[in-house]
Design a protein around this motif. Sequence first.
Motif, PDB file in Angstrom:
ATOM      1  N   GLY A  27      -7.387  -3.444   8.148  1.00 14.42           N
ATOM      2  CA  GLY A  27      -8.719  -4.042   8.091  1.00 14.42           C
ATOM      3  C   GLY A  27      -9.389  -3.813   6.739  1.00 14.42           C
ATOM      4  N   ASP A  28     -10.535  -4.466   6.545  1.00 11.20           N
ATOM      5  CA  ASP A  28     -11.279  -4.344   5.292  1.00 11.20           C
ATOM      6  C   ASP A  28     -12.357  -3.275   5.451  1.00 11.20           C
ATOM      7  N   HIS A  29     -12.065  -2.074   4.970  1.00  6.52           N
ATOM      8  CA  HIS A  29     -12.991  -0.950   5.096  1.00  6.52           C
ATOM      9  C   HIS A  29     -13.305  -0.349   3.732  1.00  6.52           C
ATOM     10  N   LYS A  30     -13.343  -1.206   2.687  1.00  5.27           N
ATOM     11  CA  LYS A  30     -13.540  -0.697   1.323  1.00  5.27           C
ATOM     12  C   LYS A  30     -14.745   0.220   1.202  1.00  5.27           C
ATOM     13  N   ARG A  45      -8.246   4.327  -6.508  1.00  4.51           N
ATOM     14  CA  ARG A  45      -8.748   2.958  -6.427  1.00  4.51           C
ATOM     15  C   ARG A  45      -8.660   2.485  -4.975  1.00  4.51           C
ATOM     16  N   VAL A  46      -9.730   1.830  -4.527  1.00  2.14           N
ATOM     17  CA  VAL A  46      -9.789   1.300  -3.168  1.00  2.14           C
ATOM     18  C   VAL A  46      -9.855  -0.216  -3.285  1.00  2.14           C
ATOM     19  N   GLN A  47      -8.938  -0.919  -2.624  1.00  3.89           N
ATOM     20  CA  GLN A  47      -9.020  -2.372  -2.653  1.00  3.89           C
ATOM     21  C   GLN A  47      -8.473  -2.973  -1.371  1.00  3.89           C
ATOM     22  N   ALA A  48      -9.061  -4.094  -0.974  1.00  3.59           N
ATOM     23  CA  ALA A  48      -8.591  -4.815   0.208  1.00  3.59           C
ATOM     24  C   ALA A  48      -7.618  -5.883  -0.266  1.00  3.59           C
ATOM     25  N   THR A  49      -6.515  -6.025   0.450  1.00  2.22           N
ATOM     26  CA  THR A  49      -5.512  -7.001   0.056  1.00  2.22           C
ATOM     27  C   THR A  49      -4.850  -7.593   1.291  1.00  2.22           C
ATOM     28  N   THR A  66      -9.260   2.724  13.248  1.00  2.45           N
ATOM     29  CA  THR A  66      -8.174   1.767  13.113  1.00  2.45           C
ATOM     30  C   THR A  66      -6.895   2.478  12.712  1.00  2.45           C
ATOM     31  N   GLY A  67      -5.808   1.726  12.591  1.00  2.00           N
ATOM     32  CA  GLY A  67      -4.523   2.307  12.224  1.00  2.00           C
ATOM     33  C   GLY A  67      -4.346   2.363  10.724  1.00  2.00           C
ATOM     34  N   GLY A  68      -3.328   3.090  10.297  1.00  2.00           N
ATOM     35  CA  GLY A  68      -3.042   3.188   8.877  1.00  2.00           C
ATOM     36  C   GLY A  68      -1.770   3.975   8.653  1.00  2.00           C
ATOM     37  N   THR A  69      -1.340   4.031   7.394  1.00  2.00           N
ATOM     38  CA  THR A  69      -0.097   4.719   7.073  1.00  2.00           C
ATOM     39  C   THR A  69      -0.098   5.156   5.617  1.00  2.00           C
ATOM     40  N   VAL A  70       0.888   5.987   5.287  1.00  3.25           N
ATOM     41  CA  VAL A  70       1.117   6.387   3.897  1.00  3.25           C
ATOM     42  C   VAL A  70       2.410   5.737   3.459  1.00  3.25           C
ATOM     43  N   THR A 106      -5.570  -8.354   6.652  1.00  3.69           N
ATOM     44  CA  THR A 106      -6.189  -7.603   5.565  1.00  3.69           C
ATOM     45  C   THR A 106      -5.969  -6.111   5.780  1.00  3.69           C
ATOM     46  N   VAL A 107      -5.588  -5.424   4.720  1.00  3.76           N
ATOM     47  CA  VAL A 107      -5.502  -3.969   4.754  1.00  3.76           C
ATOM     48  C   VAL A 107      -6.234  -3.429   3.537  1.00  3.76           C
TER      49      VAL A 107
END
Length: 114
Positions: free
Chosen positions: A92-95, A40-44, A79-83, A52-53
């Motif tokens: 960011g919002d990249h849905k 599931r992909v969602q922006a929150t 952009t940045g990100g993590t697990v 927003t991530v």
Amino acid sequence: MPNSHSQSDKRVVYQEFGNDNAAAFERPTPDLPPQQQNVRVQATRAGRKGKTVTVITGFQTKPETLTALVKQLKTQCGTGGTVKDNEIEIQGDHKQKILEILLKLGYKAKISGG
């Protein structure tokens, strides 16, 4: 106090195999192929100070696979990100973009939430 036992006083009455059986109690991580994973992909924004991530949940794979995937998503989204806790967070919002990438990789991905 007679007969008081400290926490470190572990007396084993019977033990058949080795000393450390922690591996026997670890929960195995299923490593399913992408086609069998419903992600599931969602922006929150919840709990992130208004930032927003995009959160991708539902993975059933090894941490190494997630690390490689998050690296690819970060590169393609610029952009940045993590697990975190078997979930991927991308800043960011990249849905839509992430959904397309996951579908190309063979995942059964859906956008959830509004």
